[in-house]
Design an enzyme around this catalytic site. Structure first.
Site, PDB file in Angstrom:
ATOM      1  N   GLU A 190       0.828  -1.212   0.000  1.00 12.77           N
ATOM      2  CA  GLU A 190       0.000   0.000   0.000  1.00 12.77           C
ATOM      3  C   GLU A 190       0.861   1.260   0.000  1.00 12.77           C
ATOM      4  O   GLU A 190       0.861   2.028   0.967  1.00 12.77           O
ATOM      5  CB  GLU A 190      -0.924  -0.030   1.223  1.00 12.77           C
ATOM      6  CG  GLU A 190      -1.889  -1.207   1.219  1.00 12.77           C
ATOM      7  CD  GLU A 190      -2.302  -1.655   2.612  1.00 12.77           C
ATOM      8  OE1 GLU A 190      -1.939  -0.958   3.583  1.00 12.77           O
ATOM      9  OE2 GLU A 190      -2.967  -2.696   2.730  1.00 12.77           O
ATOM     10  N   PRO A 191       1.631   1.490  -1.064  1.00 13.03           N
ATOM     11  CA  PRO A 191       2.451   2.708  -1.107  1.00 13.03           C
ATOM     12  C   PRO A 191       1.597   3.939  -1.364  1.00 13.03           C
ATOM     13  O   PRO A 191       0.575   3.896  -2.045  1.00 13.03           O
ATOM     14  CB  PRO A 191       3.392   2.444  -2.292  1.00 13.03           C
ATOM     15  CG  PRO A 191       2.604   1.546  -3.193  1.00 13.03           C
ATOM     16  CD  PRO A 191       1.765   0.685  -2.280  1.00 13.03           C
ATOM     17  N   CYS A 223      -3.031  34.217  10.401  1.00 11.88           N
ATOM     18  CA  CYS A 223      -2.726  34.809  11.709  1.00 11.88           C
ATOM     19  C   CYS A 223      -2.365  33.743  12.730  1.00 11.88           C
ATOM     20  O   CYS A 223      -3.044  33.560  13.750  1.00 11.88           O
ATOM     21  CB  CYS A 223      -3.914  35.640  12.195  1.00 11.88           C
ATOM     22  SG  CYS A 223      -4.283  37.034  11.120  1.00 11.88           S
ATOM     23  N   GLU A 224      -1.319  33.025  12.469  1.00 15.27           N
ATOM     24  CA  GLU A 224      -0.760  32.001  13.353  1.00 15.27           C
ATOM     25  C   GLU A 224       0.754  32.004  13.190  1.00 15.27           C
ATOM     26  O   GLU A 224       1.260  32.039  12.067  1.00 15.27           O
ATOM     27  CB  GLU A 224      -1.282  30.601  12.996  1.00 15.27           C
ATOM     28  CG  GLU A 224      -2.779  30.428  13.030  1.00 15.27           C
ATOM     29  CD  GLU A 224      -3.321  30.224  14.436  1.00 15.27           C
ATOM     30  OE1 GLU A 224      -2.505  30.076  15.370  1.00 15.27           O
ATOM     31  OE2 GLU A 224      -4.550  30.213  14.582  1.00 15.27           O
TER      32      GLU A 224
END
Length: 426
Positions: free
Chosen positions: A283-284, A352-353
């Site tokens: 499952e790549p 705004c973080e």
């Protein structure tokens, strides 16, 4: 004269401009605006071809882990290339079907499948459920019985192998939420075999993501095969073995083994243990799409400071969340070589973080209005994006040689709040 970017064979500078395959990226930015995701079809197929070479002559199914990048055109490409799909939600199953994928090639992973999702997957006729807990066995059996069928299952085992990767993307240790503890596996298989709504098919293992060494895979394989020995000695047949995904890519000088070389080693170990003829699933995700994509962004402002210089761009943590979430490193390069003396900048977005950054301490020669490409942005970038600050999600383009296909239109603010309702009479 063309100058390829190291580690990115489908990206190159030509006459001072950055191209992906045969398309000049600045043309796409001008036409579609920024931020903009652009993917290389050739890069994705080349990455897949390495796995296909590795499994030549073997009974193996490659199931693309679509959580890495679930754009419909990307799923369509892998479906047409013969891939199955690894899903973790009912919504992802709907995407597979919308892209023309075959539900009979789908495996359903994830620790929190709902009853509705189980019914949906059973009615679609998926290949297998990768069951993650003993409680899930009981619920899935009941759902299948109510539909008059039996659910095909593998049990995901937790081999307690350290993948030596970021703790947020490590999944194979005792402290992780995934899979059945190694010491509980045999009892869990006995319970699964006794439940009337289940049909035991295989065994599954996935130890993490962005793995850049062979040793964790070899250790996990040995532990899984030890379990297969014990389970089959107890009279329960394991029809297939699913070794998950997790192979890393080069973001900043990492040297993960090529997929074909890795699987040559793993298959040699499988042969030596007497399981070489057993059907396999893998499952790549990241390794198929990660280095196939870039995120284009425009420089808005340069802001000098006492301690840092800031290069403020129009892409943000909602568009490309990996740096904010994992302190992940992505290469950042200009779309045109303007010359001049470079300076060291933190490349930041407009949200705004303080966590809204794309790259720290990058040496760039830029001016407002210049365009940049954030590299290795094909996996876990657009797919993990959000509309925080009511920022519309970017458009996406798939490049095929000299042709560019718009595969996702840019959202608008009205798209974002279309399902919302004002309170009547307020």
């Amino acid at each position: 004269m063309t100058t390829p970017l190291p580690g990115h064979p489908h990206l190159h500078y030509q006459a001072g401009a950055l191209y992906l395959e045969g398309v000049r990226l600045s043309d796409l930015a001008q036409h579609h605006g920024t931020p903009l995701y652009v993917y290389s079809r050739a890069a994705m197929l080349a990455a897949l071809a390495a796995y296909q070479r590795g499994f030549a002559g073997r009974k193996a199914r490659i199931c693309y882990a679509m959580k890495a990048n679930s754009s419909l055109a990307v799923l369509q490409l892998f479906a047409q290339a013969g891939c199955g799909f690894d899903i973790v939600s009912g919504g992802e199953l709907e995407r597979v079907l919308a892209a023309g994928g075959d539900p009979a090639t789908v495996v359903f992973s994830g620790v929190g499948k709902t009853r509705a999702e189980m019914r949906q997957a059973l009615q679609a006729g998926i290949a297998c459920f990768n069951v993650e807990s003993e409680a899930e066995l009981e619920v899935l059996s009941g759902v299948a019985q109510a539909l008059g069928t039996r659910a095909p299952i593998s049990i995901r085992v937790n081999p307690n192998v350290d993948a030596k990767t970021h703790p947020y993307i490590s999944t194979g240790l005792k402290g992780n939420k995934f899979g059945i503890a190694h010491e509980r596996v045999l009892a869990t298989y006995r319970r699964a075999a006794a439940l009337p709504g289940l049909r035991v098919q295989g065994i599954d293992c996935h130890i993490g993501s962005q793995i850049t060494e062979e040793t964790p895979y070899l250790d996990a394989m040995d532990r899984v095969l030890d379990l297969v020995d014990a389970i089959e000695a107890g009279g329960i047949t394991i029809e297939h073995i699913d070794f998950g995904g997790g192979l890393g890519i080069a973001y900043d000088g990492e040297t993960p083994p090529p997929a074909d070389a890795l699987w040559a080693r793993l298959l040699a170990r499988l042969d030596a243990r007497g399981y070489g003829a057993r059907p396999l699933m893998i499952e790549p995700g990241r390794s198929l799409v990660g280095n196939a994509g870039v995120c284009l962004t425009e420089v808005l402002y340069l802001k000098p400071g006492e301690q840092k210089n800031f290069c403020i761009v129009d892409a943000a943590m909602n568009d490309l969340p990996r740096p904010m979430m994992y302190e992940a490193w992505h290469g950042i390069v200009p779309l045109a070589d303007r010359g001049g003396a470079p300076q060291t900048y933190d490349v930041v977005g407009p949200i705004c973080e303080s966590g809204d950054w794309l790259g720290r301490e990058r040496l760039l020669a830029v001016q407002p209005g210049d365009l940049l490409a954030v590299l290795s942005a094909g996996a876990y970038c657009s797919a993990m994006g959000s509309t925080y600050n009511t920022r519309a999600r970017p458009a996406e383009v798939l490049v095929d040689g000299g042709t560019a296909h718009l595969i996702r239109e840019r959202e608008t603010a009205r798209d974002i709040f279309r399902a919302e309702r004002l309170v009547s009479g307020a």
